[in-house]
Design a protein around this motif. Sequence first.
Motif: not given
Length: 260
Positions: A96-100, A178-185, A246-251
């Motif tokens: 969740d830390v990845f934000r604009p 994964l950097p593509a998803a992190e950067g997108l967010l 991430w939380r939803k995916i791992v759950t």
Amino acid sequence: IEIVPDLVEAELIILPVIGRQDRMRAVSERILSGGRQYAVIQYCLWSTLRPNTEGWLPLWRSAKIVWSYYDLPALCDEDRMPSNFPFYFAPLGVEDVFRPTMTVRSYVIATSGLSYMTESVREAIHAAERVGRQVAHLGPQMPGPVTCFSGLDDVDLTVIYNKCEFVSGLRRTEGFELPAAEGLLCGARPILFDRQHYRQWYDGLAEFIPETSRPQVIDALEQLFRSGARPVTDDEIRIARERFDWRKIVTGFWERIENA
């Protein structure tokens, strides 16, 4: 669910798979012979020594669950192999830390990787040089108009992504990036090769270029850099945050294991 510090205490062992079918089968057989179970996270397929599904089926069939961002049952169908194994189809997740944030995007693109030649780092640097822009590279020192960063935590990494117009997910052959998803967010527009395994998760959220020769990739990147990144909208970030939660995916992963 309790994560234990030693393998001998584990009832279930998670195997992150990037290759070596024979080795992974031997590991899985030792796990099963010891009365324990295992789950597989399949990161690589086409870049392994035996790039087909047939050789992996014994490992997959004996697993409690197989998780991959590749549609492994569909790939089994293409190879005319039965997809009779427990499968969890999901991407990797983003914290969740990845934000604009409201920052100036002084770098044209964020790249990542240990090598100048892999993951199209070289191509991104050459394209940036053509347009007189800087690259932010996550990894060791690289030649050219590049600022390199290493040893970052997620908070520092978020700051870097927010300073970039684009983020690279340009790994050839296969990957999720994964950097593509992190950067997108963080509001950086991903650039990926136009392959189904990337479109599966990034379609509608990224720029796609053909996976062609290195000079052609440089040309394609130069064109995108000269046009500038399309601003990532609030709606796109909402979609991405839900897709890569991430939380939803791992759950979901643990629920599938418990119900298997």
